[in-house]
Scaffold this motif. Structure first.
Motif, PDB file in Angstrom:
ATOM      1  N   MET A 145       0.849  -1.201   0.000  1.00 18.28           N
ATOM      2  CA  MET A 145       0.000   0.000   0.000  1.00 18.28           C
ATOM      3  C   MET A 145       0.878   1.242   0.000  1.00 18.28           C
ATOM      4  O   MET A 145       2.099   1.130   0.144  1.00 18.28           O
ATOM      5  CB  MET A 145      -0.897   0.016   1.234  1.00 18.28           C
ATOM      6  CG  MET A 145      -0.144   0.182   2.543  1.00 18.28           C
ATOM      7  SD  MET A 145      -1.097  -0.217   4.001  1.00 18.28           S
ATOM      8  CE  MET A 145      -0.988  -1.987   3.980  1.00 18.28           C
ATOM      9  N   THR A 146       0.259   2.398  -0.125  1.00 16.65           N
ATOM     10  CA  THR A 146       1.008   3.648  -0.022  1.00 16.65           C
ATOM     11  C   THR A 146       1.192   4.004   1.452  1.00 16.65           C
ATOM     12  O   THR A 146       0.467   3.514   2.329  1.00 16.65           O
ATOM     13  CB  THR A 146       0.290   4.820  -0.721  1.00 16.65           C
ATOM     14  OG1 THR A 146      -0.916   5.104  -0.012  1.00 16.65           O
ATOM     15  CG2 THR A 146       0.004   4.519  -2.186  1.00 16.65           C
ATOM     16  N   ALA A 147       2.144   4.874   1.708  1.00 15.94           N
ATOM     17  CA  ALA A 147       2.415   5.321   3.072  1.00 15.94           C
ATOM     18  C   ALA A 147       1.191   6.021   3.665  1.00 15.94           C
ATOM     19  O   ALA A 147       0.813   5.776   4.811  1.00 15.94           O
ATOM     20  CB  ALA A 147       3.626   6.256   3.080  1.00 15.94           C
ATOM     21  N   ASP A 148       0.577   6.893   2.887  1.00 16.53           N
ATOM     22  CA  ASP A 148      -0.586   7.624   3.393  1.00 16.53           C
ATOM     23  C   ASP A 148      -1.759   6.695   3.693  1.00 16.53           C
ATOM     24  O   ASP A 148      -2.490   6.910   4.664  1.00 16.53           O
ATOM     25  CB  ASP A 148      -1.011   8.719   2.411  1.00 16.53           C
ATOM     26  CG  ASP A 148      -0.008   9.866   2.363  1.00 16.53           C
ATOM     27  OD1 ASP A 148       0.768  10.032   3.335  1.00 16.53           O
ATOM     28  OD2 ASP A 148       0.001  10.601   1.362  1.00 16.53           O
ATOM     29  N   ASP A 149      -1.932   5.641   2.886  1.00 14.73           N
ATOM     30  CA  ASP A 149      -2.998   4.681   3.158  1.00 14.73           C
ATOM     31  C   ASP A 149      -2.721   3.910   4.445  1.00 14.73           C
ATOM     32  O   ASP A 149      -3.636   3.653   5.232  1.00 14.73           O
ATOM     33  CB  ASP A 149      -3.206   3.728   1.984  1.00 14.73           C
ATOM     34  CG  ASP A 149      -3.958   4.376   0.833  1.00 14.73           C
ATOM     35  OD1 ASP A 149      -4.550   5.459   1.027  1.00 14.73           O
ATOM     36  OD2 ASP A 149      -3.958   3.793  -0.273  1.00 14.73           O
TER      37      ASP A 149
END
Length: 115
Positions: free
Chosen positions: A75-79
């Motif tokens: 996943m992305t860091a923000d997610d």
């Protein structure tokens, strides 16, 4: 975009959340499996173990996972930060393709209660 340090802190918080969760969630997470979490936008992978309902982060490496862990997240860091903060529902993010979870069939069945 979140940093590697913020992602590590989020994984630690997720581990704490699992440890404090109700009996059903703790039971679902009470596996002893290798774990990797690839943060796609930072191109960094955290590796460790899911053991006794806690996540033990053992290392960080650049790029995608070098070895195939038994449970693999991507996943992305923000997610990641949004999920741990409770602002992003894991099941909806997984269904939308924002989060990838790969594991053996039996592990997926056990982990389903976490979703």
């Amino acid at each position: 975009m979140a940093t590697i340090e913020e992602c590590r802190a989020a994984l630690d918080q997720l581990s704490d959340n699992l440890a404090r969760a109700d009996k059903d969630v703790r039971g679902a997470a009470a596996l002893d499996r290798s774990l990797s979490c690839h943060i796609t936008d930072l191109d960094t992978t955290f590796t460790g173990r899911l053991r006794e309902g806690r996540i033990e982060v053992r290392g960080t490496a650049p790029g995608p996972p070098r070895e195939k862990a038994e449970i693999r997240l991507s996943m992305t860091a923000d997610d990641l930060l949004a999920m741990v903060a409770g602002d992003l529902n894991f099941a909806k993010a997984w269904a939308a393709g924002r989060v990838r979870l790969e594991a053996g069939f039996r592990d997926l069945l056990r982990l389903r209660s976490l979703l």
